[in-house]
Design an enzyme around this catalytic site. Structure first.
Site, mmCIF file in Angstrom:
data_model
loop_
_atom_site.group_PDB
_atom_site.id
_atom_site.type_symbol
_atom_site.label_atom_id
_atom_site.label_comp_id
_atom_site.label_asym_id
_atom_site.label_seq_id
_atom_site.Cartn_x
_atom_site.Cartn_y
_atom_site.Cartn_z
ATOM 1 N N HIS A 56 3.059 -0.327 4.813
ATOM 2 C CA HIS A 56 2.410 0.312 3.672
ATOM 3 C C HIS A 56 3.352 1.245 2.931
ATOM 4 O O HIS A 56 3.291 1.360 1.706
ATOM 5 C CB HIS A 56 1.179 1.085 4.154
ATOM 6 C CG HIS A 56 0.261 1.508 3.057
ATOM 7 N ND1 HIS A 56 -0.535 0.625 2.361
ATOM 8 C CD2 HIS A 56 0.010 2.729 2.524
ATOM 9 C CE1 HIS A 56 -1.234 1.284 1.446
ATOM 10 N NE2 HIS A 56 -0.930 2.557 1.523
ATOM 11 N N HIS A 103 -6.867 -0.333 -1.738
ATOM 12 C CA HIS A 103 -7.489 0.485 -0.703
ATOM 13 C C HIS A 103 -8.399 -0.427 0.102
ATOM 14 O O HIS A 103 -9.601 -0.190 0.238
ATOM 15 C CB HIS A 103 -8.240 1.676 -1.303
ATOM 16 C CG HIS A 103 -7.840 2.975 -0.679
ATOM 17 N ND1 HIS A 103 -8.726 3.981 -0.384
ATOM 18 C CD2 HIS A 103 -6.643 3.430 -0.259
ATOM 19 C CE1 HIS A 103 -8.091 5.004 0.166
ATOM 20 N NE2 HIS A 103 -6.820 4.688 0.249
ATOM 21 N N ASP A 276 2.261 13.041 -5.724
ATOM 22 C CA ASP A 276 0.941 12.940 -5.111
ATOM 23 C C ASP A 276 1.088 12.748 -3.610
ATOM 24 O O ASP A 276 1.992 12.042 -3.147
ATOM 25 C CB ASP A 276 0.216 11.741 -5.738
ATOM 26 C CG ASP A 276 -0.963 11.269 -4.912
ATOM 27 O OD1 ASP A 276 -1.723 12.115 -4.434
ATOM 28 O OD2 ASP A 276 -1.098 10.044 -4.761
ATOM 29 N N SER A 549 0.014 -5.153 -0.001
ATOM 30 C CA SER A 549 -0.985 -4.967 1.051
ATOM 31 C C SER A 549 -0.995 -6.213 1.931
ATOM 32 O O SER A 549 -1.616 -7.219 1.585
ATOM 33 C CB SER A 549 -2.369 -4.728 0.439
ATOM 34 O OG SER A 549 -3.349 -4.630 1.459
#
EC number: 6.3.5.3
Length: 750
Positions: A56, A103, A276, A549
């Site tokens: 990831h 996600h 972030d 992903s």
């Protein structure tokens, strides 16, 4: 502070190769860590490497292939992967920052928070660039809607996206929802965001300047999301629900405050770098910013605001608690920065300083609990890179054997039966049940709500410009032929933007695949990259970044369909070029631009109506597609057409039906008898657009296409209320709208 690194805290297990394996590391990776450190790591350090070397974060099984994608153009202002999001010059001193990310695993076990925090995370990537988000899209994949689990997941995901996005105040302007049995265990939740920034006011994700203070701002740090990155780098299994703490919890109201405070602090000019805290939290931000700036950091974990007492060092470092940023500020401006965050009632704590060591030193309770080199943790530095074995799966050649002659054609009443089947199929019917839960008008910039088009058109305030954005991927095509299917995904995204009046500029991608250690899965990934590369080069749409992903599979169900979702950015310089898909008036002539083919491959008709699951990707020629799009651009510029709608899922019939329903009108068309009726109406061969033309512009329209050399044919005309094919009335527009608009809601309320 002590410079001695503790071997392990009293509550920590002594790390071993087996510990490393449980954290997702390979034995050879553990050996490499020992070599880098010159000693065995303690548990905190091993956890750091585990998350940063997870798929990831490190893209260790994909980066070699990702580097082959085109990444440059005269409009690109940030290279792929170097900043929080992509950045493209849109002229007049403005730039668009945009990105898509997944996600998936969190949404599989906790759909509401999984989807909500996906929305929050992608928007933070945009505003840490200094850009104000103005629009969101999403691409969602679920399993069979007959399953109660699928209905629960869909409802939870849609509510999570709606609640977070609506409260945050950014419009959701479009997207896609797709269903297939391959997603029964692993739903895919891909979130896209775009924002606008002045070119000279872009913030960077870097760190430099010895002695400059390092701040953590926003929410306090809790135990949610710990090892979220490693959780996202493993297959879903029956035990995945035990990892619920790996799912983050979002707060859109906190994010709104953080947005305003972040843009205000960037505007001061005091910010050296900002990032972030998404995947892997503090350790990711500190390592990536330090490595990029070729500096180090001393961090005191005691100063990190926490939500739970007595958090272990690895818990603080790896937590993925939402709504947090790491900011490096010019020394001497600490008070001004704190005053801004105090005004917005947000945490703003100095947790460390920048050093020239190139290392990250983390302290807790007066002890140095970790000492790791920043560069060895990150993508492009010391993180491992692998080129995995890949092998063509057996099904591929079987799919190629399909012959259209094996399928009987349709005629008479069956045409009406197929039409109703497609209008009510969950992959084609209206997404009204979904989009009515989203606020599409907040910000008053969305130009698509009352005037539908193939892509979303969003005004750039105080200009006549609009960004034109879309997300596209037919994963059935990609499964049938990864290279051809992914090339089609890029081409369709570009076609949607062109049909809306825009010019394609660049893409971001979200590459959703199964386990990369399975050779047949990796073959799909490699093929998709090759297809993406050739299409992006043809349309001059470089890749600005995105997300990989892997591990979207389970031991029972196998991998999901390979799903390389394409998020594309286009630009409309003037609102005069705005083109919609709705038929405008009775009597307008309907044309097909592009060449039909006797092709049923991978169509929804073949797959769900005929029940034939194995066939190639639909007919597609890249040069033919490019010529078609060039012709459609010119038709729009020269004002020859009244509407344009690309022919895609469901074929020509669905394109005509959607244009008719959007204008509350009907159509009467005649099929071309040189083709099979089902292929002509329901086949999904590419490079076709259905347009309507007012009677007084027919001559100019036909002359323009004859000059372009692109094939076209007259189909019929726009009528008052009925759907008529070859003289047979299939439906009225009101009947069609009732079926189309309510099908998804009816399925969900079973």
């Amino acid at each position: 502070m002590s410079v001695e690194v503790t071997e392990h805290a009293p509550t920590e297990p002594i790390p071993t190769v087996e510990t490393a394996r449980k954290l997702g590391l390979l034995p050879e990776e553990y050996d490499r860590i020992c070599e880098i450190l010159g000693r065995k790591p303690n548990f905190t350090e091993l956890s750091i490497f585990a998350v940063m070397w997870s798929e990831h974060c490190s893209y260790k099984n994909s980066i070699i292939w990702l580097k082959t994608l085109p990444r440059d153009s005269e409009r690109m202002l940030a290279k792929a992967g170097e900043e929080n999001a992509g950045l493209v010059d849109i002229g007049d001193g403005l730039a668009c920052s945009f990105k898509i990310e997944s996600h998936n695993h969190p949404s599989a076990i906790e759909p509401y928070q999984g989807a909500a925090t996906g929305v929050g995370g992608i928007n933070r990537d945009i505003f840490t660039m200094g850009a104000r988000p103005i629009a969101q899209l999403n691409s969602l994949r679920f399993g069979n809607l007959e399953l109660p689990k699928t209905r629960r997941l869909l409802k939870g995901v849609v509510k999570g996206i709606g609640d977070y996005g609506n409260a945050f105040g950014i419009p959701t302007v479009g997207g896609e929802v797709y269903f297939d049995d391959s997603y029964n265990v692993n739903p895919l939740v891909n979130a896209f965001s775009a924002g606008i920034v002045e070119v000279g006011k872009v913030a960077k994700a870097t760190s430099y300047g010895v002695g400059n203070p390092v701040f953590i701002v926003g929410s306090a740090t809790g135990k949610d999301g710990i090892h979220g990155a490693t959780f996202a780098s493993e297959d879903i299994s029956d035990k995945s629900t035990e990892k619920l703490p790996a799912v983050q919890v979002g707060d859109p109201f906190m994010e709104k405050l953080l947005l305003e405070a972040t843009l205000e602090v960037i505007a001061t000019g005091y910010v050296i770098g900002i990032q972030d805290m998404g995947a892997a939290g503090i350790i990711c931000s500190t390592s990536e910013m330090s490595a990029k700036g070729e500096h180090g950091m001393d961090i005191d974990l005691d100063r990190v605001p926490t939500r739970q007492p007595n958090m272990e060092p690895f818990e603080i470092l790896l937590s993925e608690s939402q709504e947090r940023m790491l900011i490096v500020v010019e020394k001497g401006n600490e008070a001004a920065v704190k005053a801004i965050f105090d005004k917005w009632d947000l945490n703003c704590e100095q947790i460390g300083t920048v050093t020239d060591t190139g290392r990250l030193h983390f302290h807790r309770y007066g002890k140095r609990v970790a000492d790791v080199p920043a560069d060895d943790l990150v993508l492009g530095g010391g993180a491992p890179q692998y080129k995995r074995e890949y092998r063509e799966p057996a099904y591929y050649k079987e799919f190629q054997k399909f012959q259209v002659s094996e399928v009987s054609d349709v005629s008479g009443e069956e045409v009406s039966k197929v039409a109703r089947h497609l209008l009510t199929h969950p992959n084609i019917c209206s997404r009204k049940w979904v989009y009515e839960q989203y606020d599409s008008m907040v910000g008053t910039a969305n130009r698509s709500t009352n005037a539908p088009s193939d892509a979303a058109v969003v005004q750039v305030k105080n200009t006549d410009k609009s960004i034109v954005i879309t997300v596209d991927c037919n994963s059935r095509y990609v499964n049938a032929d990864p290279e051809q299917g992914c090339a089609i995904a890029v081409a369709e995204a570009a076609r949607n933007i062109v049909c809306s009046g825009g010019e394609p500029l660049a893409i971001t991608n979200c590459l959703n695949f199964g386990n990369p250690y399975v050779p047949e899965v990796y073959w799909q990934f490699v093929g998709a990259i090759k297809g993406m590369k050739k299409s992006c080069e043809k349309f001059r749409t470089p890749v600005t970044g995105g997300n990989v992903s892997f591990y979207n599979q389970s031991s029972d169900e196998g991998p999901v369909f390979p799903t390389p979702t394409i998020g594309m950015l286009g630009l409309m310089e003037s609102s005069d070029n705005r083109m919609t898909l709705n038929f405008r008036q009775v009597g307008d002539v309907i044309y097909l631009v592009g060449q039909s083919k006797d092709d049923l491959a991978s169509s929804e008709y073949l797959y769900s109506y005929r029940g034939i699951k194995g066939s190639p990707a639909p007919a597609f020629d890249l040069d033919e597609e490019y010529a078609l799009q060039a012709a459609v651009k010119q038709l729009i510029t020269d004002k020859h057409i009244a509407s344009a709608h690309d022919v895609s899922d469901g074929g020509l019939f669905i394109a005509l039906a959607e244009s008719a329903m959007a204008g509350n009108l009907g159509f009467s068309v005649t099929t071309d008898k040189s083709f099979r009726t089902d292929a002509f109406l329901f086949g999904e061969s590419q490079s076709r657009v259905a347009v309507s033309v007012s009677a007084d512009k027919q001559a100019g329209f036909e002359a323009a296409l004859q000059q372009s050399g692109v094939a076209f044919s007259r189909l019929g005309e726009v009528t008052e209320s009925n759907f008529v094919i070859d003289g047979q009335t299939l439906l009225t527009v009101s009947e069609a709208k009732d079926l189309y608009d309510n099908a998804l809601g009816n399925l969900l309320e079973k």
